[in-house]
Design an enzyme around this catalytic site. Sequence first.
Site, PDB file in Angstrom:
ATOM      1  N   ALA A  40       0.838  -1.203   0.000  1.00  0.00           N
ATOM      2  CA  ALA A  40       0.000   0.000   0.000  1.00  0.00           C
ATOM      3  C   ALA A  40       0.868   1.246   0.000  1.00  0.00           C
ATOM      4  O   ALA A  40       2.002   1.237   0.492  1.00  0.00           O
ATOM      5  CB  ALA A  40      -0.923   0.001   1.214  1.00  0.00           C
ATOM      6  N   ASP A  41       0.310   2.307  -0.551  1.00  0.00           N
ATOM      7  CA  ASP A  41       0.971   3.606  -0.462  1.00  0.00           C
ATOM      8  C   ASP A  41      -0.104   4.672  -0.321  1.00  0.00           C
ATOM      9  O   ASP A  41      -1.205   4.541  -0.875  1.00  0.00           O
ATOM     10  CB  ASP A  41       1.831   3.882  -1.704  1.00  0.00           C
ATOM     11  CG  ASP A  41       2.747   5.083  -1.500  1.00  0.00           C
ATOM     12  OD1 ASP A  41       3.406   5.150  -0.445  1.00  0.00           O
ATOM     13  OD2 ASP A  41       2.794   5.956  -2.366  1.00  0.00           O
ATOM     14  N   THR A  42       0.216   5.698   0.448  1.00  0.00           N
ATOM     15  CA  THR A  42      -0.702   6.802   0.697  1.00  0.00           C
ATOM     16  C   THR A  42       0.064   8.107   0.553  1.00  0.00           C
ATOM     17  O   THR A  42       1.154   8.243   1.111  1.00  0.00           O
ATOM     18  CB  THR A  42      -1.300   6.702   2.119  1.00  0.00           C
ATOM     19  OG1 THR A  42      -2.032   5.481   2.235  1.00  0.00           O
ATOM     20  CG2 THR A  42      -2.237   7.876   2.413  1.00  0.00           C
TER      21      THR A  42
END
Length: 197
Positions: free
Chosen positions: A70-72
Site C-alpha cells: 500500500a501507499d498513501t
Amino acid sequence: MTLHLASQSPRRRQLLQQLGVEFSVLDVEVPEQRLPDEAPQAYVGRVAQAKARAGLASLGGRRDALVLGADTEVVLDHEVFGKPRDADDAAAMLRRLSGRTHAVISVVWLVGAAREQSESCLSQVRFAALDEPTIAAYVATGEPFGKAGGYAIQGRGAALIAHLQGSYSGVMGLPLFETARLLRAFDALTPLPSVRV
C-alpha cells in the site's frame, strides 16, 4: 494462502489487524520517486504495486503467498507531499495545507504468483486555518515526521482537520473497506457472520 504485509508501518499493521486476518510483516525497500509528468494517482499506484511485488520476490515467488502493498500520499495542486525531511519542511507543508482542502490518495495492491489486483481510495481533507504558534507546537511534538503531508489524522493532527470526506483509515494509510474487498476477491478474508437485528 498465507498473507504478508509489505510494510513496516505500525499504522498499517494495526489497521490490517482490525480486519481479523492473520499475516506476517515483510520489510521491503522501494524507491519512492515520482517520475516526470507522472500523475499523482499513477505514482501512488506504482509505488504500492512495487512494494507488493518486492515482498513476493523476497519470498522467492512462493505459490501459496499473497502480499499486500500500500501507499498513501497527500496531494495539493497536483503536487505530491511526501514525508517531511526536517522540522522546517514539516512546518512549510502545514503552512501550505492551512485553510485548504487537499486530496489523500491510497492505493492497495494484492499480489500472488498467478494474479494481482488493486483498489484505490480518494479522500478530501480540509485543514483549519493554522497560525504560526499552532504549527510550531505541532511540529515540536515530532508527530509530523514519517507521515505523508506532515500530519497524522489518528494522533494530535486530528485537531488540525476541519472536515474529512472519504475514508479515515485511507488517510491513516490503509483503506479498510477497499482492502477487505480486495482480500475477499482472493478468498483471503472470511465473510463476517450476518447479524440479526
